[in-house]
Structures are given as C-alpha cells and as structure tokens.
Design a protein around this motif. Structure first.
Motif, mmCIF file in Angstrom:
data_model
loop_
_atom_site.group_PDB
_atom_site.id
_atom_site.type_symbol
_atom_site.label_atom_id
_atom_site.label_comp_id
_atom_site.label_asym_id
_atom_site.label_seq_id
_atom_site.Cartn_x
_atom_site.Cartn_y
_atom_site.Cartn_z
ATOM 1 N N LEU A 1 52.923 43.229 31.822
ATOM 2 C CA LEU A 1 53.482 43.347 33.178
ATOM 3 C C LEU A 1 52.503 42.971 34.276
ATOM 4 N N GLN A 2 51.700 41.922 34.032
ATOM 5 C CA GLN A 2 50.727 41.528 35.067
ATOM 6 C C GLN A 2 51.450 41.241 36.389
ATOM 7 N N PHE B 1 54.233 42.497 37.461
ATOM 8 C CA PHE B 1 55.138 43.594 37.839
ATOM 9 C C PHE B 1 54.876 43.936 39.298
ATOM 10 N N GLU C 1 59.135 49.501 41.877
ATOM 11 C CA GLU C 1 58.794 50.267 40.678
ATOM 12 C C GLU C 1 59.801 51.374 40.352
ATOM 13 N N LEU D 1 60.274 41.459 34.271
ATOM 14 C CA LEU D 1 60.866 42.533 33.461
ATOM 15 C C LEU D 1 61.554 41.935 32.241
ATOM 16 N N GLU E 1 59.911 55.175 34.307
ATOM 17 C CA GLU E 1 60.155 54.544 35.613
ATOM 18 C C GLU E 1 58.977 53.718 36.125
ATOM 19 N N SER E 2 57.782 54.032 35.702
ATOM 20 C CA SER E 2 56.658 53.334 36.336
ATOM 21 C C SER E 2 56.087 52.261 35.427
ATOM 22 N N LYS E 3 55.324 51.353 36.060
ATOM 23 C CA LYS E 3 54.664 50.276 35.316
ATOM 24 C C LYS E 3 53.795 50.872 34.214
ATOM 25 N N LEU F 1 67.927 48.089 31.361
ATOM 26 C CA LEU F 1 67.233 47.177 32.285
ATOM 27 C C LEU F 1 67.751 45.759 32.096
ATOM 28 N N ILE G 1 69.442 43.415 34.852
ATOM 29 C CA ILE G 1 68.900 42.109 35.255
ATOM 30 C C ILE G 1 70.001 41.055 35.169
#
Lengths: 97, 97
Positions: free
Chosen positions: A4-5, A7, A12, A90, B12-14, B90, B94
């Motif tokens: 996820l660079q 992201f 978020e 994503l 939920e977070s990276k 997700l 998307i």
C-alpha cells in the motif's frame, strides 16, 4: 507483496470512503443528505468533510433552500483523481492478497 | 450504491490492512519483522496488534531466538475469513465506484 505504498490516508476510514463515493456520483450533495446516507453524526461528518476540504479533494458552497440555509458539497477534479488513484491501489492490494 | 455495509472496522486503517496482508501469506511473523516491513513505530504496531488480537483475528506466542525473547504473530481461521470478507466488500465497493 503490495504494502500500500500509494495508499492515501485522506481516504483511510469507512466514512471518508463513503463520503467520496457519494460525491463521485453526484454533482453536489447537501450536508444533511450525506449525514442520512452515511448514518454519521453531525460532528463526525463535519470533521471528515473539513479534512477532505483542507486536502482540496472537495469544495462546498452555502445556499438557501427556501428560507433554510444549506451547505452543499462537491468533489474537486483533484479529489476525483486522488480517489481513483486510491481505489486503484486498493484494487492492486486486494488482487495481491 | 454500495455504502460499505459489510466494511469491517477492525481493518479500517492502512496499518491494519498491512498487518493482515503480511500474516495472510506467512505462517507466523515476528513483531520486529512486522515493524520493519510496515515501517511502524513500536507503540503504533503494538496498539494495532492488540486490537486485532482482541477481535480474535490474530494470535501470538512468545519464543526465544537464541537467548533473545521474540513474539510471533499468526492469523487465526476467524481472521482469515473476516479479512477475506472485508476484501470482497472493498472489491464490490471499488467496482461500484
């Protein structure tokens, strides 16, 4: 392994994803409509909207519906591009998982 | 419009996405390896790991590497299922955006 660079932390949380997805498919949406659609509290929604606005991903204008003041929000071109890039990242992440 | 009804806030977070994706493709991973791979601070990583553990999505065990104590983490079956469901949600989101 994709870590996820690219992201984008501005998107978020579930709320941020929800706000952007609604604004991406509508020209403009009112605060109250967003609140209803996303089942968020006033404070929570306002916080997320302010952050997205500070990032220049959304813009707002104040108008009157009848005698009632209403704030309506729209996604900016910059927001559209950033959100699409985030969704692509994503998608790559999901495919790599 | 998909408004992420099945979005799992535990992911939920990276950082949470990163932790789970590493654990999904490894039997077990040490705290230090996770820290390095995900460029997180000790405190930040520990907080996320504790939350995932409390949700029963990951488990840990303490072992010695030589004389050095090391904690290693693994994803649980429950974690694998929940994370896959989250990724599916997700992906649908998307595609709907």
């Amino acid at each position: 392994m994709n870590l996820l660079q690219n992201f984008n932390k501005a998107f978020e949380s579930k709320a941020r994803l929800g706000i952007m997805s609604v604004l991406m498919v509508n020209d403009e949406v009112s605060f109250n409509m967003l609140k209803e659609l996303l089942s968020l509290t006033d404070g929570n929604l306002a916080t997320h909207l302010r952050a997205l606005e500070e990032a220049s991903y959304i813009s707002f204008k104040k108008e009157f519906i009848g005698r009632k003041p209403s704030t309506v929000y729209s996604v900016t071109d910059e927001g559209k591009q950033a959100f699409n890039e985030h969704l692509n990242e994503l998608e790559k992440f999901i495919k790599g998982s």
